[in-house]
Design an enzyme around this catalytic site. Structure first.
Site, PDB file in Angstrom:
ATOM      1  CD  GLU A  33      -2.456   1.227   2.787  1.00 13.23           C
ATOM      2  OE1 GLU A  33      -1.730   0.923   3.767  1.00 13.23           O
ATOM      3  OE2 GLU A  33      -3.615   1.631   2.914  1.00 13.23           O
ATOM      4  CG  HIS A  35       2.937   3.170   3.864  1.00 14.09           C
ATOM      5  ND1 HIS A  35       2.369   2.061   3.291  1.00 14.09           N
ATOM      6  CD2 HIS A  35       2.562   3.111   5.189  1.00 14.09           C
ATOM      7  CE1 HIS A  35       1.702   1.367   4.208  1.00 14.09           C
ATOM      8  NE2 HIS A  35       1.804   1.978   5.364  1.00 14.09           N
ATOM      9  CG  ASP A  44       0.890  -1.307   6.437  1.00 12.04           C
ATOM     10  OD1 ASP A  44       1.497  -0.410   7.039  1.00 12.04           O
ATOM     11  OD2 ASP A  44      -0.173  -1.113   5.831  1.00 12.04           O
ATOM     12  CG  HIS A 119      -3.311  -2.777   5.900  1.00 10.76           C
ATOM     13  ND1 HIS A 119      -3.126  -1.524   5.355  1.00 10.76           N
ATOM     14  CD2 HIS A 119      -4.323  -3.339   5.184  1.00 10.76           C
ATOM     15  CE1 HIS A 119      -3.988  -1.343   4.357  1.00 10.76           C
ATOM     16  NE2 HIS A 119      -4.728  -2.422   4.248  1.00 10.76           N
ATOM     17  CD  GLU A 121      -6.842   0.730   5.390  1.00 12.72           C
ATOM     18  OE1 GLU A 121      -5.871   0.363   6.101  1.00 12.72           O
ATOM     19  OE2 GLU A 121      -6.860   1.807   4.782  1.00 12.72           O
ATOM     20  CG  HIS A 174      -1.435   5.591   5.776  1.00 12.13           C
ATOM     21  ND1 HIS A 174      -1.315   4.221   5.799  1.00 12.13           N
ATOM     22  CD2 HIS A 174      -1.097   5.968   4.521  1.00 12.13           C
ATOM     23  CE1 HIS A 174      -0.951   3.777   4.619  1.00 12.13           C
ATOM     24  NE2 HIS A 174      -0.810   4.825   3.821  1.00 12.13           N
ATOM     25  CD  GLU A 179       2.269   3.125   9.050  1.00 10.64           C
ATOM     26  OE1 GLU A 179       1.634   2.060   9.152  1.00 10.64           O
ATOM     27  OE2 GLU A 179       2.198   3.866   8.042  1.00 10.64           O
TER      28      GLU A 179
END
Lengths: 255, 255, 255, 255, 255, 255
Positions: A33, A35, A44, A119, A121, A174, A179
């Site tokens: 995904e 980032h 992730d 992650h 989601e 995010h 992170e």
């Protein structure tokens, strides 16, 4: 120090670990995904694996290979599916993979599994995969499963140090300070600090729109600035998260 | 040399690569499966990734994260599902993951995908995943997909050198000379030569039995001896396979 | 005032509404789930329907029949699946029903749909159902879908009035002050004030356990006390939520 | 009279009812389907719920929330899917919802379930849902399930009174005399007698065509005239159906 | 006379038939189900194939291989699943096979397909398979599909001759006069007249029970006596059915 | 000789056979697939049924109706899906049908099943169907299943006689010498010797392409010439295959 990564053990060594009893197997759950321009697509999976590894070292656990693909990115927590590179699975397919892996671990004799979600989601499809696996195993099976988003083990104290101006909440974290700091700690060669975009924390309305309003999301894909990130903060977060996480594992599974 | 691993690129870099046109994305398809007492469980994902990476470097491609879990191990080619550590997916779930990944790559603008299979049992569920993805995309879509078991690019000449006493066939090459040599080449720290079992090539009858006759399979999980393996043979095989593979990619996809 | 409930319209009247253009169809998404000893099992379907109706009246919309069964109750937000009466669907089945309903509405000519979620656990399976439906319809279809947990339209001001001692967060608001106040407003005959349990706000650790630790959840199924609930607060919340919700619908869909 | 509707009971009250033993739970199975210009789209859910309620009152049963969406309407029994407003599920999705609900009721301790079908097209997908649920529960489970189209409990005598000129058969009784009379009995405010179309009983050939020949179906969606309907006939039918239905429930389940 | 059975044609011959235009492909849909002690398990596939063949000869059609396994036998129309030999599919699996076959025929260029059902329980899963296939093909596809239970083409006149004492209805005609007569006509060597059981027509209540009450079904599996069967009646029925069926095919598909 | 075909037995006779104990049920697994201009589309079902029948006669077994539709044809073993007439199932659908049939046989009391595959592409989806069925039955069930591609029982000696110039391998034996000889033996009226195309053995590269390169496959659909076929060779192959197959069945299942 003995090996903790399952894919790097021979089956004979793995069997010994299981036969000693009390083995805890960690399953990192990642994604591919966007980032932001300053972090790689695999964050992730990398971070959930790294945290799982740290905790496994502390509690004598085993880390199974990460799920490298996760559920569909949503604008309000991951930027959305319109970014090139974001590569996601249908929810049921993710759940079924989780179900299969848990059922196979049970066949090996494992009864203590920890899903380490990296992650956001993924969360509900992991829950569903766990529920389906437990149904397959039957109500009398000894299998017990812990599930968490690893950052939830971060303490208020550390959040206070990491965000001296106040913590904006995990929702916007995010590709942001947490992170980025963790990547600076674990994989500094994969952080491009000069590419961190300048972005005010995004504010989302109380509803989602589908197909997503892409204009609600900064073109960088970053929901709040990572400018405050540092390897030191990363180390601080890792220490707090892994200590709390390892404690919880010990409390739930003994050992 | 620029990055070839997709999970180590930022989405912005990935987008640039796609926008240049002619990008080829490789999807390594592995397994978590017993490979004897001398090789780790993750061999198939490691080797399909390593080969994909070599080929991608030669043709300017991109390597997506490997599928770390594969289809169920069969006695005659992988030893069978009764070994602890072997952790497999239902066939349809594997196909659906492949379908999802291809459809997502298509959304990014990718039209050239290569599935690099490192686990024989995956083959038909990869084929089905491809077929379902192409159906989703519609008959007029530009997507073209190459699929192979990477070892099939090995030449007769190299097989002759690797097996001076005659090649027993790929069927028994599970955790045997080829895979062990390749691991000695790519991941020597994960080969335990002193644990290679002494095993005569297994002979299977022309039928399968389910539940499997576990006594048909050596207790080590190895179907023919890996004694003749060496890093040099590994290098030889890699060179032949990657040269042939890269040629095929260029022939099919131009560039 | 004309009818807003779709199941109470004849197909001829429904067709007229659609043919006038700009019709917005609301789909309330509920559950059959324990809500403490003082509220009925159907709270989530009742409240999402009631809110959808209020908003539909304001914007000239249509309310489809509620989904009466929802996703599996989780300890930290709904008490968990171990309560008798809680009757839940597998995640994929819920998503598929949502997919079907949206696809059918599209066949009628509807291009504006609002999913009004009244059960927190439904959220991600609704999202998946929407995504699958939009994939079925194709990227060029005019369908646009709004999705929300209705309580997110509550304003800070109203929350301040409803919780004079501070808002404990939506997470624990299961069968607590907000839902009880709303039921007192919409269905006072289904609230048994004398049965409200005395419960301190539950504190959950940062991880889940499966099978759930039932001792983490009060035996009443209530996660924080509903003692402060009143019909007046219900009216206050309804006004704020419906005003904000109707504004958002108008902003997104015009009219 | 105590509450019979499950969604209006608290979980504590529901548990008491189950713990008393011998509880029978009724699941009304409806649809959202055109029923001519004189009846609302929700007729099948309304009538199956109303009948279930009457029978539950007589036998001390509990009525779960209706399935509001049913299987696809067919020209020869429901007019077909081409009518706006008709909103249907794929067959497997309907079966899976039924499967889930039955499995959940079994978890509560319920062993006596009655599916009350009010939409002819649902029949076989309900049967399949029941079969899948019973497979899940295992051959030794105590669960027993009754299933019926409620109108089949109507007696010959009553049919003779309702149709003095001869009963045309249930096949054409879509939005016709029986359903209209029942709606006049249960929901008179939702019958628009002045809109009843004048239609001769439709004759269908012995085969179906797909996509359906829409010209085989009257534009009103009504397959035979509802002119003869009255609230009195509705009462007559309800009495006969509920008496026979309650007797059958008592015979099958005791009590 | 040229070949009508698709599995006995070469692909080249099949292609010619399709390229001539107007080809109608018949898909017989059978079962493997008890048909009493006097008829074989394969009756439904045999008869649907035989009828399809007769009709195909008359209209110049092609008969695809029968679906040999059908949906689960129900007590009231096929005796039920408790008989040894009855071998049935889950409903969704049957639908998916139908969906696949139709989609493949469409790929060949066929646009006229007839499903000839010989097993009552198949009906709704065939309908669903057709609907899913048509959805796959898209609304603009030329595919048109006819579907029927073949016996519905029998005329009142012939029924009068076959049942001089009155026709008990198709519901009980499982392994009874019609099927036995047809088998005497098409496959006399597979009818064992001396084993026909003496059975009064079974009367079923207006509801089903699951698990089925096996005592509702005669131990022979026959629902009404086949004593009146004869090859002559078989010929009479075949003539009537095939004439009516062929007429309908010509009317729907031209030619 | 008593009947071996299950669909030609009454359920009473089938039950007797099962009750005698030790019954072996054979399930032929075919396809509807182009087999060149000289063989019919149904070759794989015909030959797997014929071989199953021969073996069943020898061991006192029972032959269930063949699966007439199989998995998708691949260029390198069956010519590919682009040929008119080739009519294939999605892989999961084939697996589910196999799963259902095995589960039903288990319900009858059968514990010895042989899947006789006559279509190479079926192999892995049969394996998956078996695995899913065994999972359904539970680890303690007595069911044992043999699975084979029937031609694998052919001996080296017979291959030497059939291919005096050397055996090109089973891979290219699609519609070639073996299948044509077998058809000349079992169904000579369905072989058109004058239509056998002249084709040199096709050479495929070590990779597949999707959508398939149709130019890799001869326009006839034949992968190597059938010129050397004869009924005598067919008899020779049948004798060898059935002898070996029957021996294996006796060895595995006793009797």
């Amino acid at each position: 120090m003995s090996e903790v990564m399952m894919d790097r053990m021979s089956w004979v060594d793995y069997r010994s670990r299981i036969e000693q009893g009390n083995a805890v197997v960690f399953l990192p759950c990642g994604s591919l995904e966007q980032h932001g321009p300053h972090l790689p697509l695999g964050v992730d999976a990398m971070l959930s694996t790294a945290v799982a590894r740290e905790v496994a070292v502390r509690v004598g656990g085993i880390v199974a290979p990460a799920l490298s693909y996760g559920y569909k990115s949503q604008p309000r927590c991951g930027g959305g599916q319109h970014f090139p590179g974001t590569t996601s699975l249908d929810g049921d397919h993710l759940s079924q993979v989780v179900r299969d892996v848990i059922r196979e671990l049970a066949r090996h004799g494992v009864t203590q599994v920890v899903l380490v979600d990296g992650h956001y989601e993924n969360q509900w499809f992991l829950i569903e995969g766990i529920d389906l696996a437990l149904r397959d195993l039957g109500v009398d099976h000894a299998m017990r499963i812990m599930r968490t988003e690893y950052w939830d083990f971060c303490t208020e104290e550390v959040l206070g140090e990491v965000f001296p101006d106040g913590f904006p909440g995990f929702a916007l974290e995010h590709a942001a300070v947490i992170e980025t700091s963790l990547m600076l700690h674990f994989h500094p060669e994969l952080v491009w600090m000069d590419k961190i975009p300048d972005v005010a924390p995004v504010e989302f309305p109380p509803h989602d729109m589908y197909p997503p309003h892409t204009h609600w999301v900064p073109t960088s894909g970053v929901l709040s600035s990572a400018r405050g990130a540092s390897a030191e903060k990363g180390a601080l977060i890792v220490d707090a998260v892994c200590a709390g996480f390892a404690d919880a594992v010990r409390r739930e599974f003994g050992g």
